[in-house]
Motif scaffolding. Structure first.
Motif, PDB file in Angstrom:
ATOM      1  N   UNK A  22       0.800  -1.092  -0.054  1.00 12.92           N
ATOM      2  CA  UNK A  22       0.043  -0.031  -0.186  1.00 12.92           C
ATOM      3  C   UNK A  22       0.768   1.041  -0.088  1.00 12.92           C
ATOM      4  N   UNK A  23       0.502   2.275  -0.590  1.00 15.16           N
ATOM      5  CA  UNK A  23       1.128   3.564  -0.585  1.00 15.16           C
ATOM      6  C   UNK A  23       1.460   3.962   1.058  1.00 15.16           C
ATOM      7  N   UNK A  24       2.770   4.495   1.232  1.00 13.38           N
ATOM      8  CA  UNK A  24       3.194   4.809   2.446  1.00 13.38           C
ATOM      9  C   UNK A  24       2.293   5.686   3.190  1.00 13.38           C
ATOM     10  N   UNK A  25       1.665   6.820   2.352  1.00 11.57           N
ATOM     11  CA  UNK A  25       0.754   7.784   2.939  1.00 11.57           C
ATOM     12  C   UNK A  25      -0.535   6.943   3.499  1.00 11.57           C
ATOM     13  N   UNK A  26      -0.978   6.201   2.844  1.00  5.30           N
ATOM     14  CA  UNK A  26      -2.175   5.302   3.648  1.00  5.30           C
ATOM     15  C   UNK A  26      -1.888   4.506   4.694  1.00  5.30           C
ATOM     16  N   UNK A  27      -0.573   3.914   4.784  1.00  5.81           N
ATOM     17  CA  UNK A  27       0.127   3.026   5.858  1.00  5.81           C
ATOM     18  C   UNK A  27       0.234   4.239   7.104  1.00  5.81           C
ATOM     19  N   UNK A  28       0.902   5.255   6.803  1.00  4.15           N
ATOM     20  CA  UNK A  28       0.914   6.268   8.011  1.00  4.15           C
ATOM     21  C   UNK A  28      -0.359   6.809   8.558  1.00  4.15           C
ATOM     22  N   UNK A  29      -1.437   6.872   7.729  1.00  4.37           N
ATOM     23  CA  UNK A  29      -2.773   7.465   8.100  1.00  4.37           C
ATOM     24  C   UNK A  29      -3.402   6.290   8.910  1.00  4.37           C
TER      25      UNK A  29
END
Length: 177
Positions: A1-8
């Motif tokens: 998954x995109x890192x931004x999605x993971x961080x969110x």
């Protein structure tokens, strides 16, 4: 998954379990490292590290670090801080490919707080709409037209572009297999 999605997706679990997030960046060829902590107001800054060729990995930790410079003093994950930490490799992404995010507990006997965070994070990630489990391999992913590349910390020792290195390796493995 995109890192931004993971961080969110990980942010709420981090807040509820008192866990912090740190990125590890190589500073020079001698292996000196810089550690940067995640701040929710600066999520774009933290996500930019994944485009940096010096990026190595990131990690979650509930170890009581008063000052980010203490990370160097304790060493990366050795001794006591390792029991409070989860290492995450991968996360780079380009127009052609996305590198898997691979999490691992550092200690065989982790702290209860980091264990609880890990279970909560896994539950939260599995609730993401569209997330699918790979039929033959043990990982979850969001469908993407991009080539999914395994996170390989050893590939960072190459002088080639990480993506070209991994894509050529996948092509070699396919031809040989």
């Amino acid at each position: 998954m995109p890192v931004m999605d993971f961080l969110t997706a990980s942010h709420d679990a981090m807040l509820s379990h008192g866990v912090n997030l740190y990125a590890e960046i190589f500073v020079n060829a001698q292996g000196e490292r810089l550690y940067s902590s995640f701040e929710s107001q600066k999520i774009d800054l933290f996500a930019s590290y994944f485009n940096n060729t010096a990026y190595n990995s990131f990690f979650f930790s509930c170890y009581p670090i008063q000052d980010i410079t203490q990370i160097k003093e304790f060493g990366y994950f050795y001794d006591t801080p390792g029991s409070y930490s989860i290492e995450v490799n991968g996360g780079r992404e380009t127009d052609k490919s996305r590198e898997l995010l691979q999490m691992r507990m550092i200690s065989k006997n982790p702290d209860k707080q980091i264990q609880s965070f890990y279970r909560t994070l896994q539950r939260n990630l599995k609730k993401i709409s569209g997330l699918q489990k790979h039929t033959q391999k043990n990982y979850f992913y969001l469908p993407s037209p991009k080539i999914i590349i395994p996170a390989n910390p050893h590939s960072k020792n190459t002088r080639d572009n990480w993506e070209d290195f991994n894509l050529s390796k996948i092509e070699r493995d396919t031809v040989q297999g």
